[in-house]
Design an enzyme around this catalytic site. Structure first.
Site, PDB file in Angstrom:
ATOM      1  N   LYS A   1       4.074   5.793  -1.197  1.00 61.17           N
ATOM      2  CA  LYS A   1       4.247   4.353  -0.930  1.00 61.17           C
ATOM      3  C   LYS A   1       5.710   3.967  -1.134  1.00 61.17           C
ATOM      4  O   LYS A   1       6.383   4.497  -2.032  1.00 61.17           O
ATOM      5  CB  LYS A   1       3.333   3.566  -1.883  1.00 61.17           C
ATOM      6  CG  LYS A   1       3.256   2.067  -1.596  1.00 61.17           C
ATOM      7  CD  LYS A   1       2.208   1.409  -2.502  1.00 61.17           C
ATOM      8  CE  LYS A   1       2.093  -0.076  -2.254  1.00 61.17           C
ATOM      9  NZ  LYS A   1       1.054  -0.718  -3.112  1.00 61.17           N
TER      10      LYS A   1
ATOM     11  N   SER B   1      -2.524  -3.414  -0.836  1.00 59.61           N
ATOM     12  CA  SER B   1      -1.218  -3.331  -0.234  1.00 59.61           C
ATOM     13  C   SER B   1      -0.796  -1.915   0.147  1.00 59.61           C
ATOM     14  O   SER B   1       0.181  -1.763   0.888  1.00 59.61           O
ATOM     15  CB  SER B   1      -0.180  -3.913  -1.202  1.00 59.61           C
ATOM     16  OG  SER B   1      -0.125  -3.142  -2.377  1.00 59.61           O
TER      17      SER B   1
ATOM     18  N   SER C   1      -5.033  -2.546  -4.826  1.00 59.96           N
ATOM     19  CA  SER C   1      -4.236  -2.039  -3.709  1.00 59.96           C
ATOM     20  C   SER C   1      -4.376  -0.565  -3.377  1.00 59.96           C
ATOM     21  O   SER C   1      -3.858  -0.114  -2.354  1.00 59.96           O
ATOM     22  CB  SER C   1      -2.754  -2.327  -3.944  1.00 59.96           C
ATOM     23  OG  SER C   1      -2.478  -3.637  -3.562  1.00 59.96           O
TER      24      SER C   1
HETATM   25  N1  GLN Z   1      -4.451  -7.944  -3.197  1.00 65.55           N
HETATM   26  C1  GLN Z   1      -3.959  -8.110  -4.516  1.00 65.55           C
HETATM   27  C2  GLN Z   1      -2.705  -8.954  -4.494  1.00 65.55           C
HETATM   28  O1  GLN Z   1      -2.347  -9.348  -3.449  1.00 65.55           O
HETATM   29  C3  GLN Z   1      -3.702  -6.793  -5.152  1.00 65.55           C
HETATM   30  C4  GLN Z   1      -2.457  -6.166  -4.734  1.00 65.55           C
HETATM   31  C5  GLN Z   1      -2.141  -4.899  -5.468  1.00 65.55           C
HETATM   32  O2  GLN Z   1      -3.015  -4.300  -6.087  1.00 65.55           O
HETATM   33  N2  GLN Z   1      -0.868  -4.537  -5.452  1.00 65.55           N
HETATM   34  O3  GLN Z   1      -2.104  -9.226  -5.466  1.00 65.55           O
END
Ligand code: GLN
Length: 472
Positions: free
Chosen positions: A73, A148, A172
Site C-alpha cells: 500500500k 482504503s 481498511s
Molecule cells: N473506512 C474507514 C475510514 O474511512 C476506515 C479506514 C481505514 O481503516 N483506514 O476511516
C-alpha cells in the site's frame, strides 16, 4: 502453491523467478484499467528476483519469502520510493527510509512489485477518495474495490501479487478483502510495527496482510510481526509460527455470535450464508454461544470522533514547509498554509481535518473527544467480557457486497455506516480476519469476519483455515 511451497520450489530451482516477475508485470499491464497500482517497480522487482535466483544457483541460502511477489500500500514507506498516500500533497514525496515491515520483507527475500492505490491518507471505504482515481472491483468494474486498501485487495484478487500489505484503521483491510473475495487480517494493535506507516489515526492504525488463503496470511504474519524499538507501541511478545498452529479442528472452541451484528441493514444472502457456516462449525464440534454487544450502536460515532481527532493532529505536518506540495509564496505564511492544504488535500480529507479539529477544540473537547474516549473504554470492556467466554467471534464483515462507483460518494454518513462491523476491532485493539464466505446472486463475493482477543491471531487463523477447507 502456498508461499512456503514456493520458497521450497524456488530453492529446488523448479521455476524461474525472473520469468514469474515478468508475467506478473505483464498481467498488471493488461489489467491497468482496474487502477490498482500507483506505481509498479519493474526494475527493482527484476533486480531482486535476479539477486535471489543467483544466490540460490550459487548454493547460498535464501529467505523464507524467496519466490513471493508482494504489493505494498502506498502509505508504507520504501526508501527512495514515492509514498504518495493517494494524495496530491505527497505527489512528489520520496521516503528517505523504509518501514520496519519493508526491511523485514526485504531480508526475507520477497519481491516487491509495486505500490498500490488507496483512499487518500487511508480515509475512505471505497477507494474513491484517491488522487489517482478509484480502484475498480475485478468482479464487476462498475463497482468499488472497497477501501482504503483497495489496490492491495485487487492486486491479490487478480493474481498480480501473491500477497499484499495494507493498513487497517477502521476496516481498511477487512472490508476491501470482503468486496474482492480475498483473505485479509487486521492484527492486534501492537503486533506489527507501525514504523514507516504514514499515520492516519495512530491509536487505531495497524499494518496487515492480504492473501488468497488463510495459510499464506498466517505465514506472512509470522514474517512481519514482532517488536521494534522504533515503534514504542509494538509489543515485546514472541511471534508464534502461525502456520504450525493451523490444525484443522475447532471442536475445542467456543464461538460467540453477537446478535447485534446480524440485525437490520444486513443483506439476507450474507446473513443466511454466515448462519449456514455457523451450523457447519457446530456440526464439526464447536460450541456456539449467543452473545450481546449492546455498545455496537455507538461504534461508528466513537470511531469517527477519535479517528478524525487523531487525523487532524497527524496531518498538521503537511503544511507546505516540510513535505511535498507548496502553494503560494513564503512571504505570507498563513496564506501559504491555506493554499497548500486547500489544493493538496481532497474533499474528504479536508472534511475530516475540520471535524477532528472541531472535536478537539476548547469548549467541545469534553463533549466529543473525551466522551468518545470513555465510550471506547466501555466498548473495550464489553469485548473483554465476551472473550472470557469465547475463543472467537463471528460477524459479517460488511452489510452488503460491493456497491457501485459513485453510489455513496456524495453521502458521507451512509459511507461511514458501511464500517459498522469493522470499527470495533480497532477501537478495542483486538484482531480481525476476513475470509471469503460466498457470492451473492450477482456473482459478487462477500466475506465473514472472525474476531479474536488481543494477540490471539492463532485462534482466528485456525477457525478461518477450518472454514476455508471444510465449509461451503
Ligand atoms: N473506512 C474507514 C475510514 O474511512 C476506515 C479506514 C481505514 O481503516 N483506514 O476511516
Amino acid at each position: 502453491m502456498t508461499l512456503k511451497e514456493k520458497a521450497e520450489a524456488l530453492r529446488q530451482q523448479k521455476f524461474d523467478l525472473c520469468d514469474e516477475v515478468d508475467n506478473r508485470l505483464k498481467l498488471a499491464d493488461d489489467l491497468s484499467d482496474l487502477n490498482a497500482f500507483v506505481r509498479l517497480r519493474p526494475d527493482q522487482a527484476r533486480q531482486k528476483a535476479e539477486d535471489v535466483q543467483s544466490r540460490i544457483r550459487a548454493g547460498k541460502p535464501a529467505g523464507p519469502l524467496a519466490g513471493t511477489i508482494i504489493a505494498i500500500k502506498d502509505n508504507i514507506n520504501i526508501r527512495g520510493e514515492f509514498s504518495t498516500c493517494g494524495s496530491k500533497i505527497l505527489e512528489n514525496f520520496r521516503s528517505p527510509y523504509s518501514a520496519a515491515v519493508i526491511n523485514k520483507l526485504e531480508t526475507a527475500d520477497a519481491v516487491i512489485i509495486g505500490k498500490t492505490n488507496q483512499d487518500e491518507f487511508a480515509m475512505g471505504s471505497s477507494n474513491e477518495n484517491s488522487y489517482w482515481g478509484p480502484v475498480k472491483n475485478p468482479h464487476d468494474k462498475t463497482r468499488v474495490s472497497g477501501g482504503s486498501s483497495g489496490g492491495s485487495a485487487v492486486a491479490v484478487a487478480t493474481g498480480i501479487a501473491d500477497v499484499a500489505l495494507g493498513s487497517d484503521t477502521g476496516g481498511s483491510i477487512r472490508q476491501p478483502a470482503s468486496f474482492c473475495g480475498v483473505v485479509g487480517l487486521k492484527p492486534s494493535y501492537g503486533r506489527v510495527s507501525r514504523y514507516g506507516l504514514i499515520a492516519y489515526a495512530s491509536s487505531l492504525d495497524q499494518i496487515g496482510p492480504f492473501s488468497s488463503t488463510v495459510e499464506d496470511t498466517a505465514y506472512l504474519l509470522s514474517q512481519i510481526a514482532g517488536h521494534d524499538h522504533y515503534d514504542s507501541t509494538s509489543v515485546n511478545l514472541p511471534v508464534p509460527d502461525y502456520c504450525s498452529l493451523l490444525k484443522e479442528d475447532v471442536s475445542d472452541f467456543t464461538i460467540g455470535i453477537p446478535e447485534e451484528y446480524f440485525s437490520e441493514g444486513l443483506d439476507t444472502q450474507i446473513k443466511d450464508q454466515i448462519y449456514s457456516i455457523i451450523e457447519q462449525l457446530r456440526a464439526a464440534g464447536a460450541s456456539i454461544k449467543k452473545i450481546h454487544f449492546p455498545m455496537t450502536d455507538y461504534g461508528i460515532a466513537t470511531y469517527y470522533i477519535i479517528a478524525t481527532a487523531e487525523a487532524s493532529s497527524n496531518l498538521a505536518r503537511y503544511d507546505g514547509v516540510r513535505y511535498g506540495l507548496r502553494e503560494g509564496n513564503d512571504e505570507d505564511l498563513i496564506a501559504m498554509y491555506g493554499l497548500t492544504r486547500s489544493s493538496g488535500f481532497g474533499k474528504e480529507v479536508q472534511r475530516r481535518i475540520i471535524l477532528g479539529t472541531y472535536v478537539l477544540s476548547s469548549g467541545y473537547y469534553d463533549a466529543f473527544y473525551n466522551k468518545a474516549q470513555k465510550v471506547r473504554r466501555l466498548i473495550k470492556n464489553e469485548i473483554d467480557e465476551a472473550f472470557k467466554m469465547v475463543d472467537a467471534i463471528i460477524t459479517p464483515t460488511t452489510p452488503t457486497t460491493a456497491f457501485g462507483i459513485g453510489e455513496k460518494v456524495d453521502d458521507p454518513l451512509t459511507m461511514y455506516l458501511s464500517d459498522v462491523y469493522t470499527v470495533t476491532a480497532n477501537l478495542a485493539g483486538i484482531c480481525g480476519l476476513n475470509i471469503p464466505a460466498g457470492k451473492d446472486k450477482n456473482g459478487l463475493p462477500f466475506g465473514m469476519q472472525l474476531l479474536g482477543d488481543t494477540f490471539q491471531e492463532a485462534k482466528i487463523l485456525r477457525v478461518g483455515n477450518f472454514i476455508e477447507k471444510n465449509c461451503s
